[in-house]
Design a protein around this motif. Structure first.
Motif, PDB file in Angstrom:
ATOM      1  N   GLU A 144       0.840  -1.179   0.000  1.00 17.34           N
ATOM      2  CA  GLU A 144       0.000   0.000   0.000  1.00 17.34           C
ATOM      3  C   GLU A 144       0.882   1.238   0.000  1.00 17.34           C
ATOM      4  N   ALA A 145       0.618   2.147  -0.896  1.00 17.11           N
ATOM      5  CA  ALA A 145       1.397   3.377  -0.979  1.00 17.11           C
ATOM      6  C   ALA A 145       0.818   4.401  -0.020  1.00 17.11           C
ATOM      7  N   THR A 146       1.718   5.184   0.563  1.00 17.24           N
ATOM      8  CA  THR A 146       1.281   6.266   1.432  1.00 17.24           C
ATOM      9  C   THR A 146       1.103   7.511   0.584  1.00 17.24           C
ATOM     10  N   VAL A 147      -0.035   8.126   0.696  1.00 15.80           N
ATOM     11  CA  VAL A 147      -0.314   9.340  -0.054  1.00 15.80           C
ATOM     12  C   VAL A 147      -0.173  10.513   0.904  1.00 15.80           C
ATOM     13  N   PHE A 148       0.803  11.355   0.625  1.00 17.37           N
ATOM     14  CA  PHE A 148       1.009  12.526   1.470  1.00 17.37           C
ATOM     15  C   PHE A 148       0.055  13.625   1.054  1.00 17.37           C
ATOM     16  N   GLY A 149      -0.176  14.550   1.973  1.00 19.52           N
ATOM     17  CA  GLY A 149      -1.123  15.633   1.745  1.00 19.52           C
ATOM     18  C   GLY A 149      -0.602  16.678   0.774  1.00 19.52           C
ATOM     19  N   GLU A 150      -0.555  17.889   1.230  1.00 22.21           N
ATOM     20  CA  GLU A 150      -0.146  19.011   0.392  1.00 22.21           C
ATOM     21  C   GLU A 150       1.287  18.841  -0.096  1.00 22.21           C
ATOM     22  N   ALA A 151       1.602  19.486  -1.210  1.00 17.31           N
ATOM     23  CA  ALA A 151       2.938  19.378  -1.795  1.00 17.31           C
ATOM     24  C   ALA A 151       4.007  19.903  -0.833  1.00 17.31           C
ATOM     25  N   LYS A 152       3.737  21.027  -0.146  1.00 10.70           N
ATOM     26  CA  LYS A 152       4.706  21.583   0.799  1.00 10.70           C
ATOM     27  C   LYS A 152       4.955  20.608   1.937  1.00 10.70           C
ATOM     28  N   GLU A 153       3.891  20.018   2.433  1.00 11.21           N
ATOM     29  CA  GLU A 153       3.998  19.051   3.525  1.00 11.21           C
ATOM     30  C   GLU A 153       4.785  17.820   3.074  1.00 11.21           C
ATOM     31  N   ALA A 154       4.504  17.346   1.882  1.00 11.92           N
ATOM     32  CA  ALA A 154       5.213  16.188   1.343  1.00 11.92           C
ATOM     33  C   ALA A 154       6.693  16.492   1.169  1.00 11.92           C
ATOM     34  N   LEU A 155       7.020  17.700   0.719  1.00 10.95           N
ATOM     35  CA  LEU A 155       8.414  18.088   0.531  1.00 10.95           C
ATOM     36  C   LEU A 155       9.142  18.122   1.867  1.00 10.95           C
ATOM     37  N   GLU A 156       8.499  18.638   2.909  1.00  8.56           N
ATOM     38  CA  GLU A 156       9.115  18.688   4.240  1.00  8.56           C
ATOM     39  C   GLU A 156       9.386  17.277   4.757  1.00  8.56           C
ATOM     40  N   ILE A 157       8.437  16.382   4.562  1.00  8.27           N
ATOM     41  CA  ILE A 157       8.619  14.991   4.993  1.00  8.27           C
ATOM     42  C   ILE A 157       9.759  14.348   4.220  1.00  8.27           C
ATOM     43  N   TYR A 158       9.798  14.554   2.916  1.00 14.03           N
ATOM     44  CA  TYR A 158      10.868  13.992   2.087  1.00 14.03           C
ATOM     45  C   TYR A 158      12.220  14.517   2.540  1.00 14.03           C
ATOM     46  N   GLN A 159      12.328  15.823   2.807  1.00 20.50           N
ATOM     47  CA  GLN A 159      13.598  16.411   3.233  1.00 20.50           C
ATOM     48  C   GLN A 159      14.041  15.837   4.575  1.00 20.50           C
ATOM     49  N   GLU A 160      13.098  15.651   5.495  1.00 19.23           N
ATOM     50  CA  GLU A 160      13.440  15.089   6.793  1.00 19.23           C
ATOM     51  C   GLU A 160      13.906  13.643   6.663  1.00 19.23           C
ATOM     52  N   LEU A 161      13.206  12.856   5.853  1.00 21.55           N
ATOM     53  CA  LEU A 161      13.620  11.466   5.632  1.00 21.55           C
ATOM     54  C   LEU A 161      14.986  11.394   4.964  1.00 21.55           C
ATOM     55  N   ASN A 162      15.242  12.297   4.037  1.00 22.91           N
ATOM     56  CA  ASN A 162      16.526  12.328   3.357  1.00 22.91           C
ATOM     57  C   ASN A 162      17.644  12.670   4.335  1.00 22.91           C
TER      58      ASN A 162
END
Length: 49
Positions: free
Chosen positions: A17-35
């Motif tokens: 199951e894929a996780t669908v993130f909310g807003e683009a800004k929110e998704a970018l913040e999550i991606y940056q933190e995971l990175n």
């Protein structure tokens, strides 16, 4: 039911199951933190090898 030991049974894989993130800004913040976390883990791995 009798099992046949001459046949290797491969278990069925669970559905992915894929996780669908909310807003683009929110998704970018999550991606940056995971990175950032993955970079820190890599640095620790290199120090300990």
């Amino acid at each position: 039911m009798q099992s046949n030991s001459s046949v290797f049974q491969i278990p069925e894989l669970a559905k992915r199951e894929a996780t669908v993130f909310g807003e683009a800004k929110e998704a970018l913040e999550i991606y940056q933190e995971l990175n950032q976390i993955s970079e820190e883990i890599e640095q620790c791995r290199l120090r300990n090898s």
